[in-house]
Motif scaffolding. Structure first.
Motif, PDB file in Angstrom:
ATOM      1  N   LYS A 251       0.826  -1.211   0.000  1.00 15.53           N
ATOM      2  CA  LYS A 251       0.000   0.000   0.000  1.00 15.53           C
ATOM      3  C   LYS A 251       0.861   1.263   0.000  1.00 15.53           C
ATOM      4  O   LYS A 251       0.503   2.258  -0.629  1.00 15.53           O
ATOM      5  N   ALA A 252       2.006   1.219   0.669  1.00 11.55           N
ATOM      6  CA  ALA A 252       2.918   2.363   0.644  1.00 11.55           C
ATOM      7  C   ALA A 252       3.504   2.559  -0.750  1.00 11.55           C
ATOM      8  O   ALA A 252       3.620   3.686  -1.245  1.00 11.55           O
ATOM      9  N   VAL A 253       3.862   1.463  -1.413  1.00 12.78           N
ATOM     10  CA  VAL A 253       4.407   1.527  -2.772  1.00 12.78           C
ATOM     11  C   VAL A 253       3.403   2.151  -3.725  1.00 12.78           C
ATOM     12  O   VAL A 253       3.760   2.937  -4.621  1.00 12.78           O
ATOM     13  N   LEU A 254       2.124   1.848  -3.517  1.00 14.21           N
ATOM     14  CA  LEU A 254       1.069   2.331  -4.409  1.00 14.21           C
ATOM     15  C   LEU A 254       0.530   3.696  -3.995  1.00 14.21           C
ATOM     16  O   LEU A 254      -0.381   4.221  -4.650  1.00 14.21           O
ATOM     17  N   GLY A 255       1.074   4.272  -2.941  1.00 16.73           N
ATOM     18  CA  GLY A 255       0.609   5.588  -2.507  1.00 16.73           C
ATOM     19  C   GLY A 255      -0.731   5.568  -1.807  1.00 16.73           C
ATOM     20  O   GLY A 255      -1.385   6.607  -1.666  1.00 16.73           O
ATOM     21  N   LEU A 256      -1.155   4.392  -1.328  1.00 17.57           N
ATOM     22  CA  LEU A 256      -2.446   4.274  -0.657  1.00 17.57           C
ATOM     23  C   LEU A 256      -2.355   4.642   0.820  1.00 17.57           C
ATOM     24  O   LEU A 256      -3.370   4.932   1.455  1.00 17.57           O
ATOM     25  N   ILE A 257      -1.147   4.591   1.375  1.00 15.94           N
ATOM     26  CA  ILE A 257      -0.898   5.101   2.720  1.00 15.94           C
ATOM     27  C   ILE A 257       0.348   5.979   2.664  1.00 15.94           C
ATOM     28  O   ILE A 257       1.192   5.812   1.774  1.00 15.94           O
ATOM     29  N   HIS A 258       0.451   6.892   3.587  1.00 18.27           N
ATOM     30  CA  HIS A 258       1.578   7.818   3.587  1.00 18.27           C
ATOM     31  C   HIS A 258       2.664   7.299   4.518  1.00 18.27           C
ATOM     32  O   HIS A 258       2.440   7.150   5.722  1.00 18.27           O
ATOM     33  N   PRO A 259       3.866   7.001   3.996  1.00 17.69           N
ATOM     34  CA  PRO A 259       4.950   6.507   4.859  1.00 17.69           C
ATOM     35  C   PRO A 259       5.413   7.581   5.840  1.00 17.69           C
ATOM     36  O   PRO A 259       5.277   8.782   5.582  1.00 17.69           O
TER      37      PRO A 259
END
Length: 283
Positions: free
Chosen positions: A43-51
């Protein structure tokens, strides 16, 4: 194709700190227990959550800089997402044609027939395996350069899994520059298809190895108390106390086979490597 450096994400009961890379022309596996951090990483790779920290490069760009044109190059299957159950496959086709300029309708329909997926039936009436097949077909039918597949074989029987893995192999064969990042809790899937494997536990990468090396050089040594005491432990990664003595995980099988012929040396299947890396003790 994909490079992750010190990716971090903090939750109240979980923290992620992950670094990994998917090279052009390679299938890379990410394996770990449920809750280990696989889906959070995806999800982080896809920009679905903010690291909270770290750096991600996908096809040479950061996820937040992706344009709609860049997204055309990705094929994605997430374990907790899918098409509305009120749609049929006939309804899905025009949606995919509208989303992807390179959507291959002919290929999609051929694969639908191959997998015996009905065009008119509502998706909510599909089995779990049928829904997974549909999601994977949608991901590979628009000439993507990078596939990101979170547990794509979940819910499939042995034959359906084999068919799906063959489909992924064909996807790679059509273009030598394509890549796949795939997660699975079914280790045999990764053994047969992946070029290299990352193992994640409690949000940390605890092992990265080429699959060929993992299967050829890793082994479990079975040593009695006296044998263990005399054992050269330079190449022992983990140990575990057993009723007979010790199980030892090594990445130098040949060394121990040649120098300790009295030891039982067992092939290091991925499941056994996972168990030892998680439950075994460091030297």
């Amino acid at each position: 194709m994909l490079k992750i450096e010190n990716l971090s994400k903090q939750y109240s009961t979980f923290s992620l700190d992950c670094s990994m890379e998917v090279r052009p022309g390679c299938i890379t596996g990410l394996i770990g227990q449920n809750g280990a951090g696989k889906s959070t990483t995806f999800k982080a790779v896809l920009g679905l959550i903010h690291p909270d920290g770290g750096q991600i490069d996908v096809l040479g760009k950061k996820p937040q800089d992706f344009t709609s044109q860049d997204k055309q190059k990705l094929g994605v299957v997430l374990s907790d997402s899918g098409f509305s159950g009120y749609l049929s496959v006939k309804d899905v086709i025009p949606i995919l044609e509208g989303l992807y300029r390179s959507f291959d309708r002919k290929f999609f329909l051929e694969q639908m027939q191959k997998f015996n997926l009905p065009e008119d039936k509502k998706i909510r009436e599909f089995s779990t395996g049928m829904k997974v097949k549909l999601k994977v077909l949608a991901a590979i039918s628009h000439d993507a350069k990078l596939l990101i597949l979170d547990e794509p074989t979940a819910g499939l029987d042995v034959i359906a899994r084999d068919e799906l893995l063959d489909l992924l192999r064909e996807f790679m064969e059509r273009d030598g520059e394509r890549s796949i990042l795939i997660s699975s809790h079914i280790s045999t899937d990764l053994e047969t298809i992946c070029d290299d494997i990352y193992m994640i536990h409690d949000g940390r990468i605890i092992l990265h190895e080429d699959t060929d090396v993992l299967l050829s050089d890793y082994a479990l040594l079975k040593a009695e108390e006296g044998q263990y005491a005399k054992l050269d432990k330079r190449y022992i990664l983990r140990t575990k106390r057993e009723s007979f003595g010790y199980s030892c995980l090594t990445n130098q099988k040949q060394f121990y086979a040649e120098n300790y012929p009295e030891l039982a040396v067992e092939r290091g299947a991925i499941d056994e490597v996972i168990k030892m890396m998680i439950r075994g003790d460091r030297i």
